[in-house]
Design an enzyme around this catalytic site. Structure first.
Site, short mmCIF file in Angstrom:
data_model
loop_
_atom_site.label_atom_id
_atom_site.label_comp_id
_atom_site.label_asym_id
_atom_site.label_seq_id
_atom_site.Cartn_x
_atom_site.Cartn_y
_atom_site.Cartn_z
N ASP A 167 35.10 82.83 18.44
CA ASP A 167 34.60 83.65 19.55
C ASP A 167 34.18 85.03 19.04
OD1 ASP A 167 35.33 81.54 21.27
OD2 ASP A 167 37.39 82.29 21.33
N HIS A 194 41.00 80.97 24.54
CA HIS A 194 39.87 80.34 23.84
C HIS A 194 39.29 79.20 24.67
CE1 HIS A 194 37.27 78.67 20.83
NE2 HIS A 194 37.89 77.51 20.92
P1 NAI Z 1 36.57 65.50 13.95
O1 NAI Z 1 36.76 64.32 14.83
O2 NAI Z 1 35.31 65.59 13.16
O3 NAI Z 1 37.78 65.63 12.93
C1 NAI Z 1 39.09 65.53 13.35
C2 NAI Z 1 39.89 64.94 12.20
O4 NAI Z 1 41.26 64.92 12.61
C3 NAI Z 1 39.48 63.50 11.84
O5 NAI Z 1 39.20 63.42 10.45
C4 NAI Z 1 40.71 62.68 12.21
O6 NAI Z 1 40.94 61.58 11.34
C5 NAI Z 1 41.81 63.72 12.08
N1 NAI Z 1 43.03 63.38 12.81
C6 NAI Z 1 43.18 62.86 14.04
N2 NAI Z 1 44.48 62.68 14.32
C7 NAI Z 1 45.18 63.11 13.25
C8 NAI Z 1 46.54 63.18 12.92
N3 NAI Z 1 47.49 62.75 13.76
N4 NAI Z 1 46.89 63.68 11.72
C9 NAI Z 1 45.94 64.12 10.84
N5 NAI Z 1 44.62 64.06 11.10
C10 NAI Z 1 44.25 63.57 12.28
O7 NAI Z 1 36.73 66.81 14.88
P2 NAI Z 1 36.33 68.32 14.53
O8 NAI Z 1 34.94 68.57 14.95
O9 NAI Z 1 36.72 68.62 13.14
O10 NAI Z 1 37.26 69.12 15.57
C11 NAI Z 1 38.67 69.12 15.42
C12 NAI Z 1 39.33 69.91 16.54
O11 NAI Z 1 38.97 71.31 16.47
C13 NAI Z 1 38.92 69.45 17.94
O12 NAI Z 1 40.05 69.44 18.78
C14 NAI Z 1 37.97 70.55 18.39
O13 NAI Z 1 37.90 70.67 19.80
C15 NAI Z 1 38.60 71.76 17.77
N6 NAI Z 1 37.72 72.93 17.66
C16 NAI Z 1 38.31 74.16 17.77
C17 NAI Z 1 37.56 75.31 17.71
C18 NAI Z 1 38.22 76.64 17.84
O14 NAI Z 1 37.50 77.64 17.97
N7 NAI Z 1 39.53 76.76 17.80
C19 NAI Z 1 36.10 75.26 17.52
C20 NAI Z 1 35.59 73.93 17.36
C21 NAI Z 1 36.38 72.80 17.45
#
Ligand code: NAI
Length: 334
Positions: A167, A194
Site C-alpha cells: 500500500d 490492508h
Molecule cells: P500463489 O497461489 O501463486 O502462491 C501461493 C503458494 O502458497 C503456492 O505455491 C502454494 O503451493 C503455497 N501454499 C499453499 N498452502 C501452503 C501451505 N500450507 N504451506 C506452504 N505453502 C503453501 O499465490 P500468491 O499470488 O503468491 O499470493 C499468496 C498470498 O499473498 C495470497 O493470500 C494473496 O492474497 C496474498 N497477497 C498479499 C498481499 C499483501 O499486500 N499483503 C499482496 C498480494 C497478495
C-alpha cells in the site's frame, strides 16, 4: 575489477548473519520474494518451503553467487520444521490469491487454516523469530497468528507484523503520477489495515496537501483499491505478485536492519498496537521503528485532516470485525 567487486561484497556481509524462512516460496509472490532475499547480504541462510516445488526453486536460486546457503523443503521428511529451525525472520506468502470480483475477505475460509497451521509450526520450531504475514486477509490472518502463539505461550507482540508495504509503494507511485514528481522522492504514510476502506493514506503529511478535491478523492480510492487493477489485468490468474515481492523484500530488509541494530529504521506495518486498543481495535497499522528486539516504537498518527480522521473512524469499524473474525476462527478451530 573482480577483486574490487569481491572486496565490496565481503565487507557488506561481515557484520550480520541471519536465517530467513519463506513459507509458500514457490508461489507467485514466493518465487520473486525468494530471489530478492537471496540478494540481501544480511541473509546467510535462506530456507524455502512450499507444498510443491520448494526444492526446485531453492536449487535454481542457489546458483546465484551471494553469501547465503539456500535450502528447499516440502512437507515430506519434516520439511516444515527443518525450514523453520533457527529462523530469525519468517515470511509467509502461503495461501490462495484473489480472482476478479473477490475481496480479500473472500479468501478467509481457505487461508485462515493455512496460516493457523504455519503459525503453529513457527511456535514449535522458531518461537523467537520475527513473523511477517503476507497471506490475505492480513487484517484477520495476523490476529490468527497472534492467537496461535498465545495458545502456545510464545506470543511476542514485538515480533509479529502484517505486511502492508505494498500500500505504501502504491501510494508513492500513484501520488507521483498525479503530482508529476519522481516516486522515489514521495514518501506516504499509510495507516489502518490492508483491505479497501481500511487502507488510509495520509496525503496531508506529504508535500501535496492541497490537491484539488476531485484529484484527492480519486487518488485515495486508487490507493485503497489498487490491488483490484492487478487482479483484473491478470484476468483470473492471480493478484499482485512482483510488486508484492518487492514490498515484502523491502519490509523484510527493514526488519533485518532493525535486528542488526541499525538506527532509524521505520516502516508502516499492521501490528498489535496500543493506538486504539481502548476502542477495541487490537491491531492497527502505523509507522513502526524497528530494532534489535523487533518493534522498538509504535508511532502515533500525527496531525490529520477531517477527511483523514473520518476515514480512520470508518477503518476502525471494519478492523474490529476483521480482527474478531480471526480470533474467533482460532477459538472455534484450534
Ligand atoms: P500463489 O497461489 O501463486 O502462491 C501461493 C503458494 O502458497 C503456492 O505455491 C502454494 O503451493 C503455497 N501454499 C499453499 N498452502 C501452503 C501451505 N500450507 N504451506 C506452504 N505453502 C503453501 O499465490 P500468491 O499470488 O503468491 O499470493 C499468496 C498470498 O499473498 C495470497 O493470500 C494473496 O492474497 C496474498 N497477497 C498479499 C498481499 C499483501 O499486500 N499483503 C499482496 C498480494 C497478495
Amino acid at each position: 575489477m573482480f577483486a574490487k567487486f569481491a572486496t565490496r561484497q565481503f565487507s557488506s556481509t561481515a557484520s550480520s548473519a541471519y536465517k530467513v524462512s519463506i513459507l509458500g516460496a514457490a508461489g507467485g509472490i514466493g518465487q520473486p520474494l525468494s530471489l530478492l532475499m537471496k540478494l540481501n547480504h544480511k541473509v546467510t541462510k535462506l530456507s524455502l518451503y512450499d507444498l510443491r516445488l520448494g526444492a526446485g526453486v531453492a536449487t535454481d536460486i542457489s546458483h546465484i553467487p551471494t553469501n547465503s546457503v539456500v535450502k528447499g523443503y516440502g512437507p515430506e521428511d519434516n520439511g516444515l520444521s527443518k525450514a523453520l529451525e533457527g529462523a530469525d525472520v519468517v515470511l509467509i506468502p502461503a495461501g490462495v490469491p484473489r480472482k476478479p470480483g473477490m475481496t480479500r475477505d473472500d479468501l478467509f475460509n481457505t487461508n485462515a487454516s493455512i496460516v493457523r497451521d504455519l503459525a503453529k509450526a513457527c511456535a514449535d520450531h522458531c518461537p523467537n523469530a520475527a513473523i511477517c504475514v503476507i497471506s490475505n486477509p492480513v487484517n484477520s490472518t495476523v490476529p490468527i497468528v497472534a492467537e496461535v502463539l498465545k495458545s502456545k505461550n510464545v506470543y511476542n507482540p514485538k515480533k509479529l507484523f502484517g505486511v502492508t508495504t505494498l500500500d505504501v509503494l502504491r501510494a508513492s507511485r500513484f501520488l507521483s503520477e498525479v503530482a508529476g514528481t519522481n516516486p522515489v522522492h514521495e514518501h506516504v504514510t499509510v495507516v489502518g489495515g490492508h483491505s479497501g476502506i481500511t487502507i488510509v493514506p495520509l496525503i496531508s503529511q506529504t508535500n501535496h496537501k492541497n490537491l484539488p478535491k476531485e484529484t484527492y478523492d480519486a487518488l485515495v480510492h486508487r490507493i485503497q483499491f489498487g490491488g483490484d487493477e492487478v487482479v483484473q489485468a491478470k484476468g483470473g490468474a492471480g493478484s499482485a505478485t512482483l510488486s508484492m515481492a518487492q514490498a515484502g523484500a523491502r519490509f523484510a530488509s527493514a526488519v533485518l536492519d532493525g535486528l542488526a541494530g541499525e538506527k532509524d529504521v521505520v516502516e508502516p506495518a499492521f501490528v498489535d498496537s496500543p493506538l486504539f486498543k481502548n476502542e477495541g481495535v487490537e491491531f492497527f497499522s502505523s509507522k513502526v521503528t524497528l530494532g534489535v528486539d523487533g518493534i522498538k516504537h509504535i508511532h502515533g498518527l500525527g496531525e490529520l485532516t477531517n477527511a483523514e480522521q473520518e476515514m480512520i473512524n470508518t477503518a476502525k469499524e471494519t478492523l474490529v470485525k476483521n480482527i474478531e473474525k480471526g480470533v474467533n476462527f482460532v477459538k472455534q478451530n484450534p
